[in-house]
Design a protein around this motif. Structure first.
Motif, PDB file in Angstrom:
ATOM      1  N   UNK A  35       0.820  -1.213   0.000  1.00  0.00           N
ATOM      2  CA  UNK A  35       0.000   0.000   0.000  1.00  0.00           C
ATOM      3  C   UNK A  35       0.858   1.270   0.000  1.00  0.00           C
ATOM      4  N   UNK A  36       2.099   1.148   0.476  1.00  0.00           N
ATOM      5  CA  UNK A  36       2.986   2.311   0.486  1.00  0.00           C
ATOM      6  C   UNK A  36       3.327   2.788  -0.926  1.00  0.00           C
ATOM      7  N   UNK A  37       3.146   1.924  -1.924  1.00  0.00           N
ATOM      8  CA  UNK A  37       3.432   2.348  -3.303  1.00  0.00           C
ATOM      9  C   UNK A  37       2.503   3.482  -3.728  1.00  0.00           C
ATOM     10  N   UNK A  38       1.292   3.506  -3.166  1.00  0.00           N
ATOM     11  CA  UNK A  38       0.333   4.563  -3.526  1.00  0.00           C
ATOM     12  C   UNK A  38       0.670   5.894  -2.865  1.00  0.00           C
ATOM     13  N   UNK A  39       1.571   5.878  -1.864  1.00  0.00           N
ATOM     14  CA  UNK A  39       1.968   7.111  -1.172  1.00  0.00           C
ATOM     15  C   UNK A  39       3.213   7.683  -1.846  1.00  0.00           C
ATOM     16  N   UNK A  40       3.021   8.246  -3.034  1.00  0.00           N
ATOM     17  CA  UNK A  40       4.168   8.640  -3.857  1.00  0.00           C
ATOM     18  C   UNK A  40       4.993   9.771  -3.257  1.00  0.00           C
ATOM     19  N   UNK A  41       4.424  10.504  -2.289  1.00  0.00           N
ATOM     20  CA  UNK A  41       5.196  11.571  -1.653  1.00  0.00           C
ATOM     21  C   UNK A  41       6.264  11.033  -0.707  1.00  0.00           C
ATOM     22  N   UNK A  67      10.354   3.215  -6.283  1.00  0.00           N
ATOM     23  CA  UNK A  67       9.741   2.068  -5.620  1.00  0.00           C
ATOM     24  C   UNK A  67      10.221   0.807  -6.338  1.00  0.00           C
ATOM     25  N   UNK A  68      10.851  -0.092  -5.593  1.00  0.00           N
ATOM     26  CA  UNK A  68      11.374  -1.329  -6.165  1.00  0.00           C
ATOM     27  C   UNK A  68      10.406  -2.445  -5.813  1.00  0.00           C
ATOM     28  N   UNK A  93      11.800  -1.686 -11.032  1.00  0.00           N
ATOM     29  CA  UNK A  93      12.003  -0.342 -10.496  1.00  0.00           C
ATOM     30  C   UNK A  93      11.051   0.628 -11.183  1.00  0.00           C
ATOM     31  N   UNK A  94      10.281   1.382 -10.377  1.00  0.00           N
ATOM     32  CA  UNK A  94       9.338   2.355 -10.936  1.00  0.00           C
ATOM     33  C   UNK A  94       9.519   3.688 -10.200  1.00  0.00           C
ATOM     34  N   UNK A  95       9.169   4.772 -10.902  1.00  0.00           N
ATOM     35  CA  UNK A  95       9.242   6.101 -10.297  1.00  0.00           C
ATOM     36  C   UNK A  95       8.083   6.947 -10.796  1.00  0.00           C
ATOM     37  N   UNK A  96       7.675   7.897  -9.966  1.00  0.00           N
ATOM     38  CA  UNK A  96       6.631   8.844 -10.359  1.00  0.00           C
ATOM     39  C   UNK A  96       7.244  10.163 -10.790  1.00  0.00           C
TER      40      UNK A  96
END
Length: 370
Positions: A325-331, A336-337, A342-345
């Motif tokens: 669920x922390x993936x949705x907290x992009x701030x 995010x691995x 590996x992904x980034x906003x």
């Protein structure tokens, strides 16, 4: 390494760390053999004897000059004297995670119950977790067994852990904590061994007075040393599996860590092996560069939703979580691995997440050297 594939990364003793597996890594990993600066100024062990004792950080000449007395003291106390607190956390079917027992009472353990029993741990029989508590670092060992108890609904889960000033020597306590975790789920309520362990290895910087640590008799000292340092493992032993797991992406992680980006690694339990990925990522940044350049990547190890405020206010870190669920907290993060993806906003980081031909070439060369 010629090791059997297991569900989690096998932990290697000092006798199982061949020179070739560490010597070819062209960043800071190679310095695990030459004793140069490690994260936070702690030298890596350069010999098998140092690895077993926790590493002194002294040169060969300085060690000879210190003599046998210092050698004996280092064998028993180096690193281990950094303990600030010991505790037991349990899962209560009515209240959830809670601190069952602590010593000493005055140490702040607020929220530690959620760090020591990771989300999803009910699906596995045992685990170990590295974490950060304020300015201290902790290690806990989790155990779950089935019991014939309606009150506990057929299962008992506990975690036994400790807090220390640094994280480089936490592995020295893992064997002891694993045995304690097993003992506490089988026969709860016995805390004497933990109190004795704390008394033997407590941090002088956090003790309530300045009197010297009491000496144990021979039998007690042998018992503690066997519990904590026999078959010692070291996070450096996870490096070969770390390289295999991430492949050429290790060079992407290396660049991100050097740039002090907020890196959050997700994986379901067991979380111990993921904590080692945090450790290895930080190890990549340990370069021998002159000047006042600060390369500390701030390892926070295991975090969860209770750490949201802390993550939001932290400028850079490397951490891991079992809560997707922390993936949705992009701030809270820059990258995010998601296991191996590996992904980034942040559009400014998109190009950094791509594996370049040079990265592939370096990784092939690294494998050929290994």
């Amino acid at each position: 390494m010629a090791r059997q594939q297991e569900e989690r990364v096998p932990l290697l003793s000092d006798e199982e760390l061949p020179e070739d597996d560490l010597g070819g890594i062209q960043v800071s990993i190679s310095r695990a053999r030459d004793g140069r600066r490690a994260p936070h100024g702690t030298s890596f062990p350069s010999t098998s004897a140092e690895l077993t004792s926790g590493g002194s950080g002294l040169s060969g000449g300085e060690e000879r000059e210190e003599g046998q007395t210092v050698g004996r003291r280092r064998k028993h106390y180096s690193g281990n004297e950094m303990i600030v607190s010991v505790f037991v956390v349990q899962f209560n079917i009515r209240k959830g995670n809670e601190v069952e027992w602590r010593h000493p009472e005055e140490v702040n353990l607020e929220g530690i119950e959620f760090k020591c029993i990771a989300s999803g741990s009910h699906n596995i029989p045992k685990d170990f977790i590295y974490f950060k508590q304020g300015q201290l670092f902790g290690l806990s060992c989790f155990e779950k067994i089935k019991v014939q108890s309606e009150e506990e609904r057929g299962v008992r889960m506990k975690s036994v852990g400790l807090l220390a000033v640094g994280y480089q020597d936490l592995h020295l306590h893992q064997q002891f904590l694993e045995r304690q975790a097993r003992g506490h789920v089988e026969t709860p309520g016995h805390y004497g061994s933990l109190e004795e362990y704390f008394t033997h290895y407590r941090s002088p910087r956090h003790s309530s007075n300045s009197v010297p640590r009491p000496l144990l008799n021979g039998d007690q000292e042998n018992s503690l040393n066997q519990s904590s340092t026999s078959e010692v493992v070291h996070p450096v032993g996870a490096i070969p599996k770390y390289l295999e797991y991430f492949g050429p992406h290790i060079f992407v992680l290396w660049k991100l860590a050097l740039l002090k980006k907020r890196i959050l690694i997700f994986s379901p339990p067991p979380i111990g092996v993921v904590c080692y990925r945090v450790y290895c990522t930080c190890l990549l940044t340990d370069h021998s560069l002159g000047g006042d350049l600060d390369l500390d990547c701030n390892p926070m190890f295991y975090v969860n939703v209770n750490d949201i405020d802390s993550l939001r206010s932290t400028r850079h870190y490397v951490a891991c979580t079992s809560e997707q669920i922390l993936q949705s907290k992009t701030e809270l993060y820059d990258v995010f691995v998601d296991q191996q993806r590996l992904v980034t906003h942040l559009a400014s980081l998109d190009h950094l997440l791509r594996i370049t031909p040079a990265d592939k070439e370096r990784y092939d060369l690294l494998n050929s050297i290994r």
